[in-house]
Design a protein around this motif. Sequence first.
Motif, short mmCIF file in Angstrom:
data_model
loop_
_atom_site.label_atom_id
_atom_site.label_comp_id
_atom_site.label_asym_id
_atom_site.label_seq_id
_atom_site.Cartn_x
_atom_site.Cartn_y
_atom_site.Cartn_z
N LEU A 165 -0.52 -16.37 6.91
CA LEU A 165 -0.36 -16.55 8.36
C LEU A 165 -1.73 -16.76 8.98
O LEU A 165 -2.22 -15.92 9.74
N ARG A 168 -3.11 -15.82 12.65
CA ARG A 168 -1.97 -15.25 13.38
C ARG A 168 -1.87 -13.75 13.23
O ARG A 168 -1.12 -13.11 13.98
N GLN A 211 9.51 -9.74 10.86
CA GLN A 211 10.66 -10.62 11.08
C GLN A 211 11.37 -10.25 12.37
O GLN A 211 11.78 -11.13 13.13
N ASP A 214 9.76 -11.73 15.26
CA ASP A 214 9.68 -13.20 15.20
C ASP A 214 8.25 -13.68 14.95
O ASP A 214 7.80 -14.67 15.54
N HIS A 215 7.56 -12.98 14.05
CA HIS A 215 6.18 -13.37 13.75
C HIS A 215 6.04 -13.98 12.37
O HIS A 215 4.93 -14.21 11.90
N PRO A 217 7.46 -17.20 9.71
CA PRO A 217 8.22 -18.46 9.66
C PRO A 217 9.49 -18.29 8.84
O PRO A 217 9.61 -17.38 8.03
N ASP A 218 10.42 -19.17 9.07
CA ASP A 218 11.67 -19.22 8.30
C ASP A 218 11.77 -20.61 7.68
O ASP A 218 11.84 -21.59 8.43
#
Length: 252
Positions: A165, A168, A211, A214-215, A217-218
């Motif tokens: 990440l 981030r 998760q 929402d930090h 990726p999916d």
Amino acid sequence: HRLAVQSILDKIGATEADLHCGPHAPADVASRDELIRSGRAPTPIYNNCSGKHAGMLALAKVLGAEMQGYWNFDHPVQQQIRSTYRQLCGDTSSHEVQWAVDGCAIPTYLMTLRQLATGFARLSQPERLDPVWADATRRVTGAMMAEPDMVGGAEARDSILMRSLPRRIIAKAGAEGVQALGLIDRGIGIAIKVEDGSQRPLWPACIAILQRLDHLPDPLPTALMDFRQPEIRNTRNEPVGFVSAGRCVHAR
């Protein structure tokens, strides 16, 4: 690691003998085995806290203080560390900070999980800080994100997470089941302590929390898949189970 620490010592006119941390074997298995085969014993620069100790020696030089004794509670280096901790972690108590001696022979200070999380929240969004503190935190987090392998090591989970990440997140593990995370530009700090000191549940919990916030990726980056649900293997190297986060509650 050793070369980086030696470069700091060289810049400030110190030597390995000035490091107060005791020696221990390298965490990297290949490096440890190589040291054993060579018949050499680890020295203080091999300690995984030797970089921190070199930084304290550098701070002593900046403060114009004696390098000798930088590990003592009343030394100017430790006084500066306590002052910084109280400023950034929101310790507004009028009482003296409680402390003990850490495994690497320097003071370690008692703080709550909220205070640890507050410190990482402020690191991750320095715009809310006084400009002097904001500039310092940007330098620290910028260095961590630019060179994540220097935080934990190429195979360390902190470093893998930051590489996965980029720009981030910042991450730093502690002993006895402690983990701290800061979500860059979101001003969110996360602090976890496993009560029995185990490392095993830390990363399933970290991934579940990230998760939920929402930090991540999916789909999840491949390098992080094993963190979410690490396998348990028997002595025949057969997968016989896994560790997972059963429930994640987000309290506001």
